[in-house]
Design a protein around this motif. Structure first.
Motif, PDB file in Angstrom:
ATOM      1  N   PHE A 418       0.864  -1.181   0.000  1.00 33.34           N
ATOM      2  CA  PHE A 418       0.000   0.000   0.000  1.00 33.34           C
ATOM      3  C   PHE A 418       0.900   1.231   0.000  1.00 33.34           C
ATOM      4  O   PHE A 418       1.708   1.421   0.906  1.00 33.34           O
ATOM      5  CB  PHE A 418      -0.908   0.011   1.222  1.00 33.34           C
ATOM      6  N   PHE A 419       0.754   2.059  -1.039  1.00 28.63           N
ATOM      7  CA  PHE A 419       1.551   3.276  -1.166  1.00 28.63           C
ATOM      8  C   PHE A 419       0.710   4.478  -0.730  1.00 28.63           C
ATOM      9  O   PHE A 419      -0.345   4.744  -1.308  1.00 28.63           O
ATOM     10  CB  PHE A 419       2.006   3.475  -2.608  1.00 28.63           C
ATOM     11  N   SER A 420       1.169   5.185   0.293  1.00 31.45           N
ATOM     12  CA  SER A 420       0.466   6.384   0.755  1.00 31.45           C
ATOM     13  C   SER A 420       1.345   7.609   0.545  1.00 31.45           C
ATOM     14  O   SER A 420       2.538   7.582   0.848  1.00 31.45           O
ATOM     15  CB  SER A 420       0.082   6.257   2.233  1.00 31.45           C
ATOM     16  N   ASP A 421       0.742   8.664   0.011  1.00 30.86           N
ATOM     17  CA  ASP A 421       1.456   9.929  -0.190  1.00 30.86           C
ATOM     18  C   ASP A 421       0.555  11.087   0.229  1.00 30.86           C
ATOM     19  O   ASP A 421      -0.659  10.919   0.421  1.00 30.86           O
ATOM     20  CB  ASP A 421       1.889  10.074  -1.645  1.00 30.86           C
ATOM     21  N   PHE A 422       1.175  12.290   0.308  1.00 32.32           N
ATOM     22  CA  PHE A 422       0.496  13.423   0.923  1.00 32.32           C
ATOM     23  C   PHE A 422       0.792  14.690   0.140  1.00 32.32           C
ATOM     24  O   PHE A 422       1.920  14.919  -0.292  1.00 32.32           O
ATOM     25  CB  PHE A 422       0.916  13.525   2.402  1.00 32.32           C
ATOM     26  N   SER A 423      -0.216  15.515  -0.013  1.00 32.52           N
ATOM     27  CA  SER A 423      -0.215  16.569  -1.028  1.00 32.52           C
ATOM     28  C   SER A 423       0.862  17.630  -0.832  1.00 32.52           C
ATOM     29  O   SER A 423       1.312  18.229  -1.802  1.00 32.52           O
ATOM     30  CB  SER A 423      -1.593  17.235  -1.099  1.00 32.52           C
ATOM     31  N   ASP A 424       1.294  17.904   0.389  1.00 42.42           N
ATOM     32  CA  ASP A 424       2.321  18.921   0.609  1.00 42.42           C
ATOM     33  C   ASP A 424       3.740  18.368   0.481  1.00 42.42           C
ATOM     34  O   ASP A 424       4.697  19.138   0.380  1.00 42.42           O
ATOM     35  CB  ASP A 424       2.169  19.545   2.000  1.00 42.42           C
ATOM     36  N   ASP A 425       3.886  17.076   0.510  1.00 40.18           N
ATOM     37  CA  ASP A 425       5.201  16.453   0.611  1.00 40.18           C
ATOM     38  C   ASP A 425       5.983  16.558  -0.699  1.00 40.18           C
ATOM     39  O   ASP A 425       5.568  16.020  -1.721  1.00 40.18           O
ATOM     40  CB  ASP A 425       5.039  14.977   0.990  1.00 40.18           C
ATOM     41  N   PRO A 426       7.148  17.217  -0.693  1.00 41.69           N
ATOM     42  CA  PRO A 426       7.929  17.317  -1.936  1.00 41.69           C
ATOM     43  C   PRO A 426       8.481  15.977  -2.411  1.00 41.69           C
ATOM     44  O   PRO A 426       8.791  15.813  -3.597  1.00 41.69           O
ATOM     45  CB  PRO A 426       9.059  18.279  -1.578  1.00 41.69           C
ATOM     46  N   TRP A 427       8.571  14.999  -1.514  1.00 48.48           N
ATOM     47  CA  TRP A 427       9.098  13.694  -1.904  1.00 48.48           C
ATOM     48  C   TRP A 427       8.078  12.859  -2.669  1.00 48.48           C
ATOM     49  O   TRP A 427       8.435  11.814  -3.226  1.00 48.48           O
ATOM     50  CB  TRP A 427       9.578  12.929  -0.671  1.00 48.48           C
ATOM     51  N   GLN A 428       6.827  13.294  -2.700  1.00 46.71           N
ATOM     52  CA  GLN A 428       5.816  12.518  -3.425  1.00 46.71           C
ATOM     53  C   GLN A 428       6.181  12.358  -4.898  1.00 46.71           C
ATOM     54  O   GLN A 428       5.772  11.389  -5.548  1.00 46.71           O
ATOM     55  CB  GLN A 428       4.439  13.162  -3.302  1.00 46.71           C
ATOM     56  N   ARG A 429       6.979  13.286  -5.429  1.00 47.38           N
ATOM     57  CA  ARG A 429       7.331  13.207  -6.849  1.00 47.38           C
ATOM     58  C   ARG A 429       8.402  12.147  -7.135  1.00 47.38           C
ATOM     59  O   ARG A 429       8.770  11.937  -8.288  1.00 47.38           O
ATOM     60  CB  ARG A 429       7.762  14.578  -7.359  1.00 47.38           C
ATOM     61  N   ALA A 430       8.900  11.489  -6.085  1.00 47.11           N
ATOM     62  CA  ALA A 430       9.784  10.334  -6.268  1.00 47.11           C
ATOM     63  C   ALA A 430       9.081   9.044  -5.851  1.00 47.11           C
ATOM     64  O   ALA A 430       9.727   7.999  -5.740  1.00 47.11           O
ATOM     65  CB  ALA A 430      11.071  10.507  -5.476  1.00 47.11           C
ATOM     66  N   VAL A 472      -8.093   4.438   6.623  1.00 51.43           N
ATOM     67  CA  VAL A 472      -9.193   3.478   6.484  1.00 51.43           C
ATOM     68  C   VAL A 472      -8.949   2.563   5.286  1.00 51.43           C
ATOM     69  O   VAL A 472      -9.143   1.338   5.365  1.00 51.43           O
ATOM     70  CB  VAL A 472     -10.543   4.204   6.352  1.00 51.43           C
ATOM     71  N   GLU A 473      -8.496   3.152   4.181  1.00 51.67           N
ATOM     72  CA  GLU A 473      -8.261   2.344   2.991  1.00 51.67           C
ATOM     73  C   GLU A 473      -7.110   1.367   3.224  1.00 51.67           C
ATOM     74  O   GLU A 473      -7.193   0.188   2.840  1.00 51.67           O
ATOM     75  CB  GLU A 473      -7.970   3.222   1.781  1.00 51.67           C
ATOM     76  N   PHE A 474      -6.028   1.837   3.850  1.00 53.66           N
ATOM     77  CA  PHE A 474      -4.930   0.915   4.139  1.00 53.66           C
ATOM     78  C   PHE A 474      -5.408  -0.232   5.027  1.00 53.66           C
ATOM     79  O   PHE A 474      -5.069  -1.407   4.787  1.00 53.66           O
ATOM     80  CB  PHE A 474      -3.764   1.629   4.825  1.00 53.66           C
ATOM     81  N   GLU A 475      -6.185   0.074   6.043  1.00 52.78           N
ATOM     82  CA  GLU A 475      -6.609  -0.959   6.978  1.00 52.78           C
ATOM     83  C   GLU A 475      -7.500  -2.007   6.314  1.00 52.78           C
ATOM     84  O   GLU A 475      -7.509  -3.172   6.728  1.00 52.78           O
ATOM     85  CB  GLU A 475      -7.303  -0.315   8.171  1.00 52.78           C
ATOM     86  N   SER A 476      -8.217  -1.616   5.285  1.00 53.98           N
ATOM     87  CA  SER A 476      -9.022  -2.609   4.550  1.00 53.98           C
ATOM     88  C   SER A 476      -8.109  -3.621   3.864  1.00 53.98           C
ATOM     89  O   SER A 476      -8.408  -4.833   3.847  1.00 53.98           O
ATOM     90  CB  SER A 476      -9.945  -1.926   3.537  1.00 53.98           C
ATOM     91  N   TYR A 477      -6.987  -3.153   3.325  1.00 55.87           N
ATOM     92  CA  TYR A 477      -6.017  -4.074   2.700  1.00 55.87           C
ATOM     93  C   TYR A 477      -5.284  -4.876   3.768  1.00 55.87           C
ATOM     94  O   TYR A 477      -5.027  -6.065   3.591  1.00 55.87           O
ATOM     95  CB  TYR A 477      -5.042  -3.294   1.829  1.00 55.87           C
ATOM     96  N   LEU A 478      -4.913  -4.222   4.864  1.00 55.52           N
ATOM     97  CA  LEU A 478      -4.240  -4.917   5.947  1.00 55.52           C
ATOM     98  C   LEU A 478      -5.067  -6.092   6.444  1.00 55.52           C
ATOM     99  O   LEU A 478      -4.559  -7.209   6.649  1.00 55.52           O
ATOM    100  CB  LEU A 478      -3.951  -3.945   7.095  1.00 55.52           C
ATOM    101  N   ASN A 479      -6.369  -5.878   6.615  1.00 54.23           N
ATOM    102  CA  ASN A 479      -7.251  -6.943   7.079  1.00 54.23           C
ATOM    103  C   ASN A 479      -7.304  -8.102   6.081  1.00 54.23           C
ATOM    104  O   ASN A 479      -7.363  -9.266   6.475  1.00 54.23           O
ATOM    105  CB  ASN A 479      -8.658  -6.389   7.343  1.00 54.23           C
ATOM    106  N   GLN A 480      -7.277  -7.755   4.791  1.00 50.89           N
ATOM    107  CA  GLN A 480      -7.263  -8.818   3.779  1.00 50.89           C
ATOM    108  C   GLN A 480      -5.983  -9.635   3.857  1.00 50.89           C
ATOM    109  O   GLN A 480      -6.006 -10.876   3.799  1.00 50.89           O
ATOM    110  CB  GLN A 480      -7.376  -8.208   2.375  1.00 50.89           C
ATOM    111  N   TRP A 481      -4.845  -8.938   4.001  1.00 51.44           N
ATOM    112  CA  TRP A 481      -3.551  -9.619   4.032  1.00 51.44           C
ATOM    113  C   TRP A 481      -3.397 -10.500   5.260  1.00 51.44           C
ATOM    114  O   TRP A 481      -2.654 -11.488   5.237  1.00 51.44           O
ATOM    115  CB  TRP A 481      -2.415  -8.611   3.967  1.00 51.44           C
ATOM    116  N   LEU A 482      -4.068 -10.136   6.349  1.00 53.64           N
ATOM    117  CA  LEU A 482      -3.927 -10.882   7.597  1.00 53.64           C
ATOM    118  C   LEU A 482      -4.914 -12.031   7.730  1.00 53.64           C
ATOM    119  O   LEU A 482      -4.857 -12.772   8.708  1.00 53.64           O
ATOM    120  CB  LEU A 482      -4.086  -9.929   8.792  1.00 53.64           C
TER     121      LEU A 482
END
Length: 483
Positions: A418-430, A472-482
């Motif tokens: 699961f890849f999470s990024d955030f709108s202010d973060d300059p590192w999102q472009r990498a 919430v979206e990450f936790e839905s995947y986490l529950n599937q993986w577990l």
């Protein structure tokens, strides 16, 4: 209290006692960079990433990691530090959360969101310090020759070897499902680990994971400008021009009086180069945006458009020293000469510079137009700095191309990440910019003051809705993986 062991600890129940963070505060991606921990920013960071009131004792363990994971004839080992927090673990039932250390000292197991999830899932938390950082420096040797053992591949093999070691130490953990967590560079490692050793975990969270190794990373500066908006960006440019007017003569030569005054303003070392200094200035304003506090930066610079050069430089120097600490410039991260000098180098800073010079790159450079930072902070500067620091020619472009070919770059080859990024973060472009596959979900949280690894902070009722949605979206995947 400190317990160090090269083999199994004599009393596993002791781990319950030693696994907590001093004074009730623990960190989701450990802490701010060491050069930025001595001002108001660290206190704000502590508040954002606190886990609540926890116990009082901190200690660490070590295991004997192979110096070279890929040479069977080399039996040398070094002591690699790790932490355990089993206060939430229901042994044999709950999963194992493996937190990946990165480019700095690991001060304890993670708190924040990871600890919250561990409590909800009755999970064991393990945290492994990255080789060549903190107390995990092989033979305390940061020479260029010893850096042959510092690579992404060695770090990933450490994670796999440590996983096998701990499963042998705690058989009940071997029956558990393992999830990897990492933020920033360790966020990339969390993805790359799923590529290199997919059987060791069932999934991972890559928060602000910089999976795309970009050599000439102008997008970093562009994103800082976009995040702060036009007025604030213009004020940042005004600060840069004011420093350049003080330091440089009209013909481009250095004004020794103005240059000495600029160094003194920010308590810099006397042998710092001018371009090192400009890089430091850019890091100061960029990191304020990166770490979710662009408003404090923009408020501090709100009057510089009407100030004289000397007033504008003083305004920014005051902000930098107050926010990051008096020693921000002289911390050892920026001075090329200090990073090349065994008597002066800061090992964590030098190790990270070696990784950027040899493999991962991410060189923050000035765009061709509209740049916030000085034009001299370009790719040529970074490449020259690499050679001066390590005394030999390195090939970061080759290393970057090999990394992206091996792991996929912006199109990761990993699965169940699961890849999470955030709108202010300059590192999102990498990072990734969309979901690369059905089992590689991606969420970009669009919210003000949402910077680097923002989801790792302690969940609060006041969190922006977009941040809550990401979790919430990450936790839905986490529950599937577990399952």
């Amino acid at each position: 209290v400190k317990i160090v062991s090269s083999g199994p600890p004599p009393n596993m129940s002791l781990l319950v006692t030693i696994a907590f963070i001093l004074s009730g505060i623990s960190y989701a991606f450990d802490s701010l960079p060491e050069r930025a921990r001595h001002g108001k920013a660290q206190k704000l960071f502590d508040n954002l990433y606190r886990t609540g009131k926890t116990s009082s004792l901190t200690s660490s363990l070590t295991w004997s990691a192979k110096l070279d994971n890929f040479d069977a004839s080399n039996q040398a080992t070094f002591e690699q530090r790790f932490y355990v927090n089993d206060q939430y673990w229901e042994a044999g039932v709950g999963p194992v959360f493996l937190y990946i250390g990165g480019e700095g000292t690991l001060n304890g197991p993670p708190g924040g969101y990871i600890a919250t999830l561990a409590k909800e899932h009755s999970a064991l938390i393990l945290a492994l310090e990255h080789r060549f950082y903190g107390e995990s420096v092989p033979y305390n040797n940061a020479t260029t020759a010893n850096y042959q053992y510092l690579s992404v591949e060695q770090a990933l093999a450490d994670l796999s070897g440590f996983t096998d070691y701990y499963k042998s130490l705690s058989p009940k953990s071997a029956a558990s499902k393992w999830i990897a967590f990492g933020g920033s560079y360790p966020g990339a490692l969390a993805s790359w680990y799923r590529t290199a050793y997919p059987s060791q975990t069932v999934g991972s969270l890559s928060s602000s994971g910089v999976v795309n190794c970009i050599v000439d990373f102008q997008g970093f500066d562009m994103q800082v400008s976009a995040a702060v908006g036009n007025d604030c960006a213009n004020n940042v440019k005004r600060v840069q021009r004011a420093f350049q007017s003080s330091i440089e003569m009209p013909d481009g030569s250095i004004n020794p009086v103005g240059w000495a005054a600029a160094r003194d303003l920010l308590a810099c070392e006397s042998d710092l180069s001018v371009t090192d200094f400009y890089y430091m200035l850019a890091d100061s304003w960029s990191m304020a945006v990166q770490y979710s506090n662009k408003q404090r930066l923009c408020d501090a610079l709100s009057e510089v458009s009407t100030q004289s050069d000397s007033q504008a430089t003083q305004t920014f120097a005051t902000f930098t020293k107050d926010y990051w600490g008096e020693d921000f410039c002289a911390s050892g991260f920026y001075n090329t000469k200090a990073l090349a000098d065994p008597a002066r180098w800061d090992v964590n800073s030098r190790s990270w510079r070696y990784q950027t010079c040899s493999q991962v790159t991410y060189f923050n450079t000035a765009p061709a137009s509209g740049s916030l930072r000085a034009a001299s902070v370009d790719l040529s500067y970074h490449l020259s700095q690499c050679q001066e620091m390590f005394g030999q020619e390195l090939f970061p472009t080759k290393g970057s191309l090999q990394m992206n070919a091996r792991y996929g770059g912006p199109f990761p080859k990993s699965t169940k990440v699961f890849f999470s990024d955030f709108s202010d973060d300059p590192w999102q472009r990498a990072s990734v910019t969309f979901s690369p596959g059905d089992d590689q979900p991606y969420h970009l949280a669009m919210c003000d003051q949402c910077g680097h690894c923002r989801d790792f902070s302690t969940p609060q009722a006041s969190d922006p809705p977009a941040l809550k949605e990401s979790r919430v979206e990450f936790e839905s995947y986490l529950n599937q993986w577990l399952k």
